[in-house]
Enzyme design. Structure first.
Site, mmCIF file in Angstrom:
data_model
loop_
_atom_site.group_PDB
_atom_site.id
_atom_site.type_symbol
_atom_site.label_atom_id
_atom_site.label_comp_id
_atom_site.label_asym_id
_atom_site.label_seq_id
_atom_site.Cartn_x
_atom_site.Cartn_y
_atom_site.Cartn_z
ATOM 1 N N GLU A 1 -10.750 4.953 7.537
ATOM 2 C CA GLU A 1 -9.496 5.583 7.953
ATOM 3 C C GLU A 1 -9.825 6.840 8.755
ATOM 4 O OE1 GLU A 1 -5.199 7.182 6.208
ATOM 5 O OE2 GLU A 1 -6.860 6.817 4.826
ATOM 6 N N HIS B 1 -9.711 1.913 0.823
ATOM 7 C CA HIS B 1 -9.415 2.703 2.007
ATOM 8 C C HIS B 1 -10.691 2.685 2.847
ATOM 9 C CE1 HIS B 1 -6.024 4.112 -0.307
ATOM 10 N NE2 HIS B 1 -5.665 4.985 0.619
ATOM 11 N N GLN C 1 -9.710 9.309 -4.825
ATOM 12 C CA GLN C 1 -9.319 10.062 -3.634
ATOM 13 C C GLN C 1 -10.434 10.970 -3.109
ATOM 14 O OE1 GLN C 1 -5.869 10.570 -1.684
ATOM 15 N NE2 GLN C 1 -7.788 10.814 -0.572
ATOM 16 N N ASP D 1 2.449 3.329 3.027
ATOM 17 C CA ASP D 1 1.408 4.295 2.672
ATOM 18 C C ASP D 1 1.962 5.501 1.925
ATOM 19 O OD1 ASP D 1 -1.101 5.313 2.389
ATOM 20 O OD2 ASP D 1 -1.461 5.694 4.497
ATOM 21 N N HIS E 1 1.319 5.305 -2.259
ATOM 22 C CA HIS E 1 0.749 6.286 -3.197
ATOM 23 C C HIS E 1 1.910 6.910 -3.977
ATOM 24 C CE1 HIS E 1 -3.438 6.461 -1.524
ATOM 25 N NE2 HIS E 1 -2.792 5.905 -0.494
ATOM 26 N N TRP F 1 0.523 13.835 3.273
ATOM 27 C CA TRP F 1 -0.021 13.164 4.443
ATOM 28 C C TRP F 1 1.068 12.758 5.431
ATOM 29 C CZ3 TRP F 1 -1.658 12.305 -0.558
ATOM 30 C CH2 TRP F 1 -2.986 12.658 -0.835
ATOM 31 N N HIS G 1 0.838 -1.198 0.000
ATOM 32 C CA HIS G 1 0.000 0.000 0.000
ATOM 33 C C HIS G 1 0.877 1.254 0.000
ATOM 34 C CE1 HIS G 1 -3.926 2.026 1.186
ATOM 35 N NE2 HIS G 1 -3.030 3.002 1.281
#
Length: 418
Positions: free
Chosen positions: A217, A214, A156, A313, A63, A319, A61
């Site tokens: 979360e 997702h 997203q 992640d 991005h 983030w 996982h």
């Protein structure tokens, strides 16, 4: 030593005593045999030096489209998931193919240096031009020599809540994304979130694709989209092909509800992905004290016989401003946060960044065994405990019998051959 190997000698294998020779032929393991004593490696053999040899690391996982964008166009001052999404929405308007390809490739080479050979990346498809997705398809082709890359069509900003969200998801699948994503807790309403799960599950089932959502979360104990995802997976008999990522709200569920939920989870057979470093950073932001850890119930899920894997992640994005590609760092943080430093957990901890991630990615051929692709790592340490203590870079990464990375234990400079 040649780059193409015929064997790895003086290897230790998890759960086994003594040294082993791993024979390699045509890029696959052709035999595994115990050694009576240490041996001297020949020109076409790799000497593991008595260290543990494991399957290649799996990053389940990440991005990549947002990697290396921390501070662009501004920093996430609140440290929340939601401000990160706002920052990314601004940065997303400036994307170009070269921008995405350059940053993603740089990140994958960083991963390769740490022994990661399998990656699942979420790519934002709430973009009318699908710039990042099309760039990532190029990256997948260009980096296939050192990594297997799965691409998730990730909405997203929502499927129901973003204009033409469903059409963009379908177009992403048509272009070549191989995994269907979702983000139900970020949809405008609870009903939208539930509908998005049912829709994406039908989309995946129709096209025979994997799913990675997702899911919950958030620290809100009333965010319960996981039960909908599990129920849909069970209905379609699809659970082993569905990953629930994050499920942070489970850390806030009461035990009475969890006792019922776990019955469904075990029936569904979902895979679970937890990102401990990022969840510790993003979650608990609305708490005073005590602050919640924001991580799902990892040991309880494992005790229930479900597959759980750890992922990073983010790598330096809106983030999460940190990240260095070292899966052992992620594993170490996760074990600490989940109260899993008992030796019984540590002895099996590497499964959280190898076999369990492979299960989530639905890899048909993975591991160390006769007939399987010779994709493995020489760690620095003889046992999982020693490997975790040191968290040092792998001494070697072997892919289909070819040496990708080689280091001297005394001089840990990389020997990437990419």
């Amino acid at each position: 030593m040649t780059d193409q190997l015929n064997a790895i000698v003086n290897a230790r294998l998890q759960g086994q005593n003594g040294l082993y020779t791993l024979k390699i032929n045509n890029g696959r393991f052709s035999g595994i045999s115990a050694q009576q004593e240490s041996t001297i490696a020949t020109e076409d053999e790799l000497d593991a030096g008595g260290n543990l040899v494991t399957p290649a690391f799996v990053e389940p996982h990440i991005h990549l489209d947002a990697a290396m964008t921390a501070g662009q166009p501004r920093w996430n001052k609140s440290g929340t998931l939601f401000e990160g999404i706002d920052c990314w929405a601004e940065r997303k308007t400036t994307l170009s193919p070269d921008d995405v390809i350059g940053r993603a490739t740089q990140t994958l080479k960083l991963f390769a240096a740490h022994g990661i050979q399998y990656v699942r990346t979420h790519v934002d498809v709430t973009d009318p031009h699908l710039t990042a997705l099309q760039a990532m398809l190029t990256v997948r082709e260009q980096t296939s020599g050192f990594v297997d890359l799965q691409i998730v069509a990730f909405p997203q900003e929502g499927i129901w809540s973003f204009k033409n969200g469903r059409e963009l998801m379908e177009e992403a699948i048509r272009l070549g994304a191989g995994v269907v994503g979702g983000i139900p807790h970020f949809e405008h309403t609870r009903d939208y979130g539930a509908e998005s799960i049912r829709w994406l599950m039908e989309l995946a089932h129709k096209h025979d694709l994997l799913v990675d959502v997702h899911c919950d979360e958030i620290d809100d104990p009333e965010s319960r989209f996981l039960e909908i995802l599990a129920a849909e997976a069970l209905k379609l008999d699809y659970g082993s092909r569905v990953s629930a990522s994050h499920t942070c709200a489970m850390g806030s569920y009461n035990d009475a509800y969890c006792s019922r939920l776990f019955r469904l989870l075990k029936k569904s057979g979902l895979r679970f992905l937890s990102m401990p470093t990022e969840s510790l950073h993003l979650q608990g932001r609305f708490d005073s004290y005590p602050k919640r850890r924001g991580i799902t119930r990892v040991p309880e899920l494992l005790d229930a016989g479900l597959k759980v894997a750890f992922g990073q992640d983010s790598i330096r994005d809106p983030w999460y401003p940190m990240g260095n590609g070292n899966m052992l760092r992620t594993l170490d943080v996760g074990l600490h946060a989940c109260h899993m430093l008992g030796m019984s957990w540590i002895e099996h901890s590497l499964e959280l960044i190898t076999e369990n991630g492979a299960a989530a990615l639905d890899l048909g051929e993975y591991g160390i065994g006769e007939g399987l692709p010779a994709r493995c790592l020489v760690q620095q340490g003889q046992t999982p405990y020693e490997v975790l203590l040191g968290q040092r870079p792998v001494l070697a990464s072997v892919r289909d019998g070819r040496v990708l990375v080689r280091r001297n234990a005394s001089h840990p400079e990389t020997g990437l051959m990419l």
